[in-house]
Scaffold this motif. Structure first.
Motif, PDB file in Angstrom:
ATOM      1  N   UNK A  87     -12.526  -3.810 -21.313  1.00 14.22           N
ATOM      2  CA  UNK A  87     -13.707  -3.363 -20.449  1.00 14.22           C
ATOM      3  C   UNK A  87     -15.034  -3.665 -21.104  1.00 14.22           C
ATOM      4  N   UNK A  88     -15.174  -3.109 -22.427  1.00 14.68           N
ATOM      5  CA  UNK A  88     -16.592  -3.776 -23.281  1.00 14.68           C
ATOM      6  C   UNK A  88     -16.701  -5.092 -23.098  1.00 14.68           C
ATOM      7  N   UNK A  89     -15.544  -5.838 -23.391  1.00 14.61           N
ATOM      8  CA  UNK A  89     -15.730  -7.179 -23.350  1.00 14.61           C
ATOM      9  C   UNK A  89     -16.179  -7.991 -22.011  1.00 14.61           C
ATOM     10  N   UNK A  90     -15.585  -7.495 -21.040  1.00 13.26           N
ATOM     11  CA  UNK A  90     -16.065  -7.975 -19.822  1.00 13.26           C
ATOM     12  C   UNK A  90     -17.458  -7.365 -19.478  1.00 13.26           C
ATOM     13  N   UNK A  91     -17.735  -6.332 -19.919  1.00  9.93           N
ATOM     14  CA  UNK A  91     -19.225  -5.861 -19.393  1.00  9.93           C
ATOM     15  C   UNK A  91     -20.100  -6.574 -20.176  1.00  9.93           C
ATOM     16  N   UNK A  92     -19.858  -6.883 -21.363  1.00  9.06           N
ATOM     17  CA  UNK A  92     -20.792  -7.883 -22.514  1.00  9.06           C
ATOM     18  C   UNK A  92     -20.939  -9.078 -21.882  1.00  9.06           C
ATOM     19  N   UNK A  93     -19.867  -9.685 -21.532  1.00  6.80           N
ATOM     20  CA  UNK A  93     -20.070 -10.994 -20.924  1.00  6.80           C
ATOM     21  C   UNK A  93     -20.520 -11.188 -19.420  1.00  6.80           C
ATOM     22  N   UNK A  94     -20.477 -10.152 -18.660  1.00  7.28           N
ATOM     23  CA  UNK A  94     -20.983 -10.457 -17.323  1.00  7.28           C
ATOM     24  C   UNK A  94     -22.530 -10.024 -17.280  1.00  7.28           C
ATOM     25  N   UNK A  95     -22.995  -9.045 -18.116  1.00  6.99           N
ATOM     26  CA  UNK A  95     -24.448  -8.590 -18.191  1.00  6.99           C
ATOM     27  C   UNK A  95     -25.075  -9.373 -19.432  1.00  6.99           C
ATOM     28  N   UNK A  96     -24.646 -10.322 -20.392  1.00  9.42           N
ATOM     29  CA  UNK A  96     -25.433 -11.040 -21.311  1.00  9.42           C
ATOM     30  C   UNK A  96     -25.833 -12.133 -20.771  1.00  9.42           C
ATOM     31  N   UNK A  97     -26.506 -12.440 -19.557  1.00  8.41           N
ATOM     32  CA  UNK A  97     -26.799 -13.629 -19.125  1.00  8.41           C
ATOM     33  C   UNK A  97     -28.134 -13.379 -18.157  1.00  8.41           C
ATOM     34  N   UNK A  98     -28.621 -14.652 -17.540  1.00  9.08           N
ATOM     35  CA  UNK A  98     -29.737 -14.403 -16.601  1.00  9.08           C
ATOM     36  C   UNK A  98     -29.320 -15.294 -15.507  1.00  9.08           C
ATOM     37  N   UNK A  99     -28.225 -15.291 -14.964  1.00 10.12           N
ATOM     38  CA  UNK A  99     -27.405 -15.862 -13.811  1.00 10.12           C
ATOM     39  C   UNK A  99     -28.093 -14.968 -12.573  1.00 10.12           C
ATOM     40  N   UNK A 100     -28.731 -15.853 -11.689  1.00  9.16           N
ATOM     41  CA  UNK A 100     -29.530 -15.052 -10.590  1.00  9.16           C
ATOM     42  C   UNK A 100     -28.258 -14.204  -9.648  1.00  9.16           C
ATOM     43  N   UNK A 101     -27.322 -14.824  -9.441  1.00  9.21           N
ATOM     44  CA  UNK A 101     -26.292 -14.291  -8.601  1.00  9.21           C
ATOM     45  C   UNK A 101     -25.597 -13.164  -9.179  1.00  9.21           C
ATOM     46  N   UNK A 102     -25.300 -13.404 -10.564  1.00  8.96           N
ATOM     47  CA  UNK A 102     -24.715 -12.028 -11.396  1.00  8.96           C
ATOM     48  C   UNK A 102     -25.763 -11.027 -11.545  1.00  8.96           C
ATOM     49  N   UNK A 103     -26.976 -11.487 -11.591  1.00 12.92           N
ATOM     50  CA  UNK A 103     -28.027 -10.320 -11.741  1.00 12.92           C
ATOM     51  C   UNK A 103     -28.080  -9.561 -10.482  1.00 12.92           C
ATOM     52  N   UNK A 104     -28.052 -10.187  -9.385  1.00 14.50           N
ATOM     53  CA  UNK A 104     -28.329  -9.215  -8.051  1.00 14.50           C
ATOM     54  C   UNK A 104     -26.858  -8.249  -8.002  1.00 14.50           C
ATOM     55  N   UNK A 105     -25.736  -8.761  -8.243  1.00 16.99           N
ATOM     56  CA  UNK A 105     -24.460  -8.287  -8.290  1.00 16.99           C
ATOM     57  C   UNK A 105     -24.549  -6.879  -9.192  1.00 16.99           C
ATOM     58  N   UNK A 106     -24.761  -7.274 -10.477  1.00 15.06           N
ATOM     59  CA  UNK A 106     -25.061  -6.287 -11.647  1.00 15.06           C
ATOM     60  C   UNK A 106     -25.860  -5.224 -10.957  1.00 15.06           C
ATOM     61  N   UNK A 107     -27.030  -5.344 -10.335  1.00  7.74           N
ATOM     62  CA  UNK A 107     -27.889  -4.235 -10.192  1.00  7.74           C
ATOM     63  C   UNK A 107     -27.266  -3.787  -8.797  1.00  7.74           C
ATOM     64  N   UNK A 108     -26.767  -4.174  -7.801  1.00  9.95           N
ATOM     65  CA  UNK A 108     -26.231  -3.840  -6.932  1.00  9.95           C
ATOM     66  C   UNK A 108     -25.100  -2.592  -7.177  1.00  9.95           C
TER      67      UNK A 108
END
Length: 353
Positions: free
Chosen positions: A297-318
Motif C-alpha cells: 500500500x505504501x509503495x503504491x501511494x508513493x509511486x502514484x503521488x510522487x510525480x506531477x502528471x496532470x491526469x494523476x494529479x486530478x485523480x489524486x485530488x478527487x
C-alpha cells in the motif's frame, strides 16, 4: 495509538509521556489542490490518533526499564563475535570470552541486518530514488497537535507536532526528495535551507527556524523472503522496511514484538520449546501478511503521488476529496492508521500478556 498500548503494556509509556506530543488530527493534501483529507480523532473516540516521540527519549526509557528488571542482564556495549545455531539451541560467543546459550535468537538489527545475512535469508528491494531529510523546526504559531502530509512531485513532505522546547513551538519535518537534489539541499547553510523548505511548508505555522541538526536517509522498500530460520526470528526493519510516507515503519516493528512476545509466552506456559519451528511459523504467519499488505500500500501511494502528471494529479485530488466526504470510509482509514484493525496481539488490544 496501538503502539502506545504496547508501550503501556511493557512499562515504557510512563518514561516517555513527558516527551510525547499527541496527534489529534491529520491533514493530507496534494500540492496546492483545494481538495484535502482531514482526520479528526473525535470521530473514532477520545484517544489521540498517535504520538510523536523523539527516538532518544524512547531509547532512554528502554534502558531505564531494562535496568529495573532483576531478571534481565544488560551486557551492552558488547560485541558478539560469533553465533552458532543448532537444532537444540543457539550459542553466542562474546568478545570478552564469555558465551550465551539460548533457545532462540532474535534479529532486531535493522535493515542491513547482519543476523539476517548470516542466516542466508534473502530480501526483496525496490528503490524509490528518493532520500528523506529529517529535522526539527521552531515556528511562530502553535501546531494544535495537527500532523500535515503534503504530496509533492519530489516526494511527500510531512510536518509532525512535537512538544514545545525552550518555550517555543516545535515540529518535526520528514522531507522526501529526489536523490539528485538532496546533496545540494544538505549543503545549504541554515538560512538558505529554511528558505528552500518554507514554500513546501506553507504558511500554516508562520516563520520557521531550524531547531537542531539535519539528517538524511536513502529510501527503499525491503522485505525479507522469510521472517524465520532455525532458532531465529527477524523483527522490525530486519524483516521489513518501508517508505516513511505513512509513518508506519516503527509501528509495524512494535506489532511484530507484541505478536512474537505473545507466541513465545503462550508456548512457555504450555511447556513448549519457544524456539521450535512450529512456534516461529505461527509468528511469521501472523505478521508476514499484515506487513506485506502495508508495504504494498505504501509503495503504491508513493509511486502514484510522487510525480506531477496532470491526469494523476486530478485523480489524486478527487480521491482525497471523496474519502473526506464519506464519513464511514474516512473513519475506517483512521482506524487503520491507528493500528487498531485486524488480528491484533493482546498488547495491541490493551490487554496483559
Amino acid at each position: 495509538h496501538a503502539s502506545t498500548r504496547v508501550l503501556q503494556g511493557v512499562g515504557l509509556w510512563e518514561g516517555v509521556t513527558p516527551h510525547a506530543s499527541a496527534i489529534n488530527d491529520i491533514r493530507v493534501s496534494d500540492g496546492d489542490s483545494l481538495l484535502f483529507l482531514h482526520y479528526d480523532h473525535r470521530e473514532v473516540g477520545d484517544e489521540p490518533l498517535g504520538h510523536i516521540i523523539e527516538n532518544r527519549y524512547l531509547r532512554l526509557a528502554m534502558i531505564d526499564r531494562v535496568l529495573s528488571l532483576d531478571t534481565l542482564e544488560l551486557l551492552a556495549p558488547m560485541e558478539i563475535v560469533n553465533v552458532t545455531r543448532a537444532p537444540d539451541g543457539v550459542v553466542a560467543d562474546l568478545a570478552d570470552g564469555r558465551y550465551i546459550r539460548a533457545r532462540l535468537l532474535l534479529g532486531c538489527d535493522g535493515r542491513n541486518s547482519n543476523v539476517r545475512e548470516a542466516a542466508g535469508i534473502g530480501v526483496t528491494r525496490l528503490p524509490y530514488n528518493q532520500t528523506s531529510i529529517v529535522c526539527a523546526v521552531f515556528h511562530d504559531r502553535p501546531h494544535n497537535n495537527i500532523a500535515h502530509e503534503r504530496f509533492l512531485p519530489g516526494g511527500p513532505f510531512a510536518v509532525l507536532p512535537m512538544r514545545d522546547a525552550d518555550g517555543r513551538h516545535r515540529s518535526a519535518v520528514v522531507w522526501s526528495e529526489r536523490d539528485d537534489l538532496v546533496p545540494a539541499l544538505m549543503a545549504l547553510d541554515e538560512t538558505a535551507f529554511v528558505a528552500e523548505m518554507t514554500p513546501r511548508f506553507g504558511d500554516i505555522l508562520g516563520a520557521l527556524e531550524l531547531a537542531g541538526p539535519r539528517w538524511s536517509y536513502p529510501l527503499s522498500l525491503l522485505h525479507a523472503q522469510s521472517y524465520i530460520s532455525q532458532r531465529l526470528a527477524l523483527i522490525g526493519d530486519a524483516a521489513h522496511a518501508i517508505h516513511p510516507i505513512a509513518g508506519q515503519g516503527l509501528n509495524m516493528g512494535i506489532r511484530d514484538i507484541a505478536a512474537l512476545a505473545e507466541v513465545i509466552i503462550d508456548a512457555r506456559r504450555l511447556g513448549h520449546d519457544i524456539g521450535a519451528s512450529n512456534i516461529l511459523t505461527e509468528y511469521e504467519r501472523w505478521r508476514r501478511f499484515d506487513n506485506m499488505v502495508l508495504a504494498v500500500m505504501t509503495d503504491v501511494i508513493t509511486r502514484v503521488f510522487s510525480n506531477d502528471i496532470a491526469l494523476l494529479r486530478v485523480a489524486r485530488s478527487m480521491g482525497l476529496g471523496t474519502v473526506n466526504r464519506i464519513a464511514p470510509l474516512r473513519r475506517n482509514f483512521m482506524r487503520h492508521a491507528m493500528g487498531t484493525v485486524g488480528d491484533l496481539p493482546r498488547l495491541v488490544r490493551g490487554e496483559a500478556l
